[in-house]
Design an enzyme around this catalytic site. Structure first.
Site, PDB file in Angstrom:
ATOM      1  N   TYR A   1     -35.776   2.149 -29.381  1.00 55.42           N
ATOM      2  CA  TYR A   1     -34.834   2.942 -30.179  1.00 55.42           C
ATOM      3  C   TYR A   1     -33.487   2.234 -30.203  1.00 55.42           C
ATOM      4  O   TYR A   1     -33.173   1.411 -29.348  1.00 55.42           O
ATOM      5  CB  TYR A   1     -34.694   4.370 -29.640  1.00 55.42           C
ATOM      6  CG  TYR A   1     -34.351   4.508 -28.175  1.00 55.42           C
ATOM      7  CD1 TYR A   1     -33.034   4.490 -27.720  1.00 55.42           C
ATOM      8  CD2 TYR A   1     -35.357   4.700 -27.224  1.00 55.42           C
ATOM      9  CE1 TYR A   1     -32.719   4.656 -26.388  1.00 55.42           C
ATOM     10  CE2 TYR A   1     -35.060   4.862 -25.884  1.00 55.42           C
ATOM     11  CZ  TYR A   1     -33.739   4.841 -25.476  1.00 55.42           C
ATOM     12  OH  TYR A   1     -33.436   4.994 -24.136  1.00 55.42           O
TER      13      TYR A   1
ATOM     14  N   ARG B   1     -26.635   3.566 -21.704  1.00 59.61           N
ATOM     15  CA  ARG B   1     -26.221   4.353 -20.549  1.00 59.61           C
ATOM     16  C   ARG B   1     -24.768   4.042 -20.162  1.00 59.61           C
ATOM     17  O   ARG B   1     -24.020   4.942 -19.748  1.00 59.61           O
ATOM     18  CB  ARG B   1     -27.160   4.078 -19.371  1.00 59.61           C
ATOM     19  CG  ARG B   1     -26.877   4.893 -18.131  1.00 59.61           C
ATOM     20  CD  ARG B   1     -27.902   4.615 -17.052  1.00 59.61           C
ATOM     21  NE  ARG B   1     -29.191   5.186 -17.387  1.00 59.61           N
ATOM     22  CZ  ARG B   1     -29.596   6.404 -17.038  1.00 59.61           C
ATOM     23  NH1 ARG B   1     -28.778   7.184 -16.352  1.00 59.61           N
ATOM     24  NH2 ARG B   1     -30.782   6.846 -17.370  1.00 59.61           N
TER      25      ARG B   1
ATOM     26  N   GLU C   1     -17.325   6.973  -4.350  1.00 58.37           N
ATOM     27  CA  GLU C   1     -18.314   6.030  -4.880  1.00 58.37           C
ATOM     28  C   GLU C   1     -18.269   4.746  -4.061  1.00 58.37           C
ATOM     29  O   GLU C   1     -17.192   4.210  -3.779  1.00 58.37           O
ATOM     30  CB  GLU C   1     -18.004   5.732  -6.348  1.00 58.37           C
ATOM     31  CG  GLU C   1     -18.733   4.553  -6.959  1.00 58.37           C
ATOM     32  CD  GLU C   1     -20.239   4.642  -6.903  1.00 58.37           C
ATOM     33  OE1 GLU C   1     -20.893   3.600  -6.716  1.00 58.37           O
ATOM     34  OE2 GLU C   1     -20.768   5.766  -7.043  1.00 58.37           O
ATOM     35  N   GLN C   2     -19.466   4.230  -3.686  1.00 57.13           N
ATOM     36  CA  GLN C   2     -19.496   3.064  -2.808  1.00 57.13           C
ATOM     37  C   GLN C   2     -19.202   1.744  -3.506  1.00 57.13           C
ATOM     38  O   GLN C   2     -18.752   0.790  -2.869  1.00 57.13           O
ATOM     39  CB  GLN C   2     -20.848   2.978  -2.104  1.00 57.13           C
ATOM     40  CG  GLN C   2     -22.026   2.716  -3.004  1.00 57.13           C
ATOM     41  CD  GLN C   2     -23.330   2.628  -2.221  1.00 57.13           C
ATOM     42  OE1 GLN C   2     -23.327   2.540  -0.997  1.00 57.13           O
ATOM     43  NE2 GLN C   2     -24.453   2.663  -2.935  1.00 57.13           N
TER      44      GLN C   2
ATOM     45  N   ASP D   1     -30.678  12.959  -9.560  1.00 55.83           N
ATOM     46  CA  ASP D   1     -31.831  12.239  -9.028  1.00 55.83           C
ATOM     47  C   ASP D   1     -32.016  12.440  -7.533  1.00 55.83           C
ATOM     48  O   ASP D   1     -33.135  12.329  -7.026  1.00 55.83           O
ATOM     49  CB  ASP D   1     -31.710  10.747  -9.323  1.00 55.83           C
ATOM     50  CG  ASP D   1     -32.124  10.385 -10.740  1.00 55.83           C
ATOM     51  OD1 ASP D   1     -32.640  11.266 -11.451  1.00 55.83           O
ATOM     52  OD2 ASP D   1     -31.946   9.218 -11.127  1.00 55.83           O
TER      53      ASP D   1
END
Length: 393
Positions: free
Chosen positions: A209, A104, A30-31, A286
């Site tokens: 929501y 998230r 991970e960067q 993605d």
């Protein structure tokens, strides 16, 4: 077998856990130098929560979530219900897993906590991928060349790996931009808002929501736009979001007006690919199939990708990796591409101008809800998911 996963978002973390569950050694690259609280709300339908159950994480995620009982579709001007559908216990009974609403960052935190710290290399930027007959490699900005039996690129909508594998292409602007904010529950308690609702209007729609066990209201206000940057940190001008929704139901305007920090970003997608893999290298999430968020399936599709990837690689030897990746893509490509298409179509439906087309849409939705307990897209939540199908011969 050894794997390298590039990108520690939801898809990359889930892929790491799924491959570890399949018995393989995984290095997650991970960067960013540390995990931070990024993003706002995310909806997880049963196809996603079923994957979390298989990873042993559903209880931890559910403890941080809101559990909606219904979803409402409403008209923009007066907020009258066009229709509503069951969620809650009815969904869990029908589809074997719950429908959850989350921040998230809470989902990311649960996934990240399940990955052993020794398997993660933070502050490591990948500047190239390549392969030979026996191994796949990533090259880092520090000049390291890390080898493994496969490389999974889960490096998001701006995926560099996608371009290295399939040539230059760009994220595509969807023609829409979104205003996002989180509001403490106490600031909107007087508005009598449903727990999950989509308000539809000409060139716009508004979604809200609860997340974090009902402590926060997540709001997303989507507008047609000529252009907007793809950024999670760009701030809206003061009052901009209220002006964009002038004339809407007072409850919508109240939420928009009471929001503190409002972020505005352009919604982008990527063109559908005919394949995601080359030899020992594959895309996931993605990077493979970024979609507009109008069916709330982006995170879900990444989670199912991870489940299928782990499944096809269970028991695989290094020599079998290319064939296993072919099977992974065959089992996921059509479903993910259909989700991309369906999400874009939903956005068009939400934004119809007042008039015959909008009235016909409302009539179709009301008629469907009168005959069915669950939303049309619930066909994708059934007990026979892509992950389950992957176990078939």
């Amino acid at each position: 077998m050894r794997a390298i996963v590039v990108g520690a978002g939801i898809g990359g973390l889930a892929a790491t856990l799924s491959l570890r569950r399949a018995g393989h050694e995984v290095t997650l690259v991970e960067q960013t130098p540390r995990f931070t609280e990024v993003g706002a709300g995310v909806q997880l339908a049963p196809n996603a929560t079923r994957v979390l159950r298989e990873l042993g994480l559903l209880d931890a995620v559910a403890a941080r979530a809101a559990h909606p009982s219904r979803i409402h579709f409403r008209g923009w001007a007066d907020g009258a219900d066009i229709c509503s559908y069951l969620l809650g216990p009815a969904v869990e009974e029908e589809f074997g897993a719950p429908y959850l609403l989350l921040h998230r960052a809470d989902l990311h935190a649960v996934l990240a906590a399940a990955v052993p710290a020794g398997s993660v290399r933070l502050d490591t930027r990948v500047v190239g991928v390549d392969q030979d007959d026996d191994s796949a490699y990533v090259t880092t900005a520090r000049g390291e060349r890390l080898g493994a039996d496969l490389v999974v690129a889960a490096d998001g909508i701006r995926s560099a790996a996608r371009q290295w594998l399939f040539g230059a292409d760009r994220a595509l602007f969807s023609g829409t931009a979104a205003y996002r904010a989180l509001l403490p529950a106490g600031e909107v308690a007087d508005l009598d808002l449903p727990e999950l609702a989509v308000w539809m209007g000409p060139g716009r729609h508004f979604v809200h929501y609860w997340v974090r066990r009902g402590e926060l209201l997540n709001m997303v206000a989507v507008v047609t736009a000529a252009a907007a940057p793809e950024s999670w940190t760009a701030r809206a001008e003061p009052g901009e979001q209220v002006r964009e929704f002038a004339g809407w139901d007072p409850r919508v305007l109240s939420v928009l007006a009471r929001a503190g920090q409002v972020l505005r970003y352009g919604i982008h997608t990527r063109a559908a690919l005919a394949r995601w893999n080359v030899g020992r290298l594959t895309l996931l999430g993605d990077s493979a199939h970024a979609m507009v968020p109008f069916l709330a399936q982006g995170a879900a599709q990444a989670l199912v990708d991870a489940a299928v990837l782990g499944d096809v690689l269970t028991g695989a030897t290094p020599a079998e990796v290319p064939g296993a990746l072919d099977r992974y893509v065959r089992r996921r490509l059509a479903t993910a591409t259909n989700a991309q298409t369906g999400a874009a179509r939903a956005g068009g439906e939400f934004h119809l101008p007042d008039g015959p087309e909008a009235r016909a849409r409302d009539a179709r939705m009301a008629a469907h809800a009168a005959e069915h307990r669950f939303m049309p897209q619930s066909a994708g939540w059934t007990a026979t998911t892509d992950a389950d199908d992957a176990r078939a011969p």
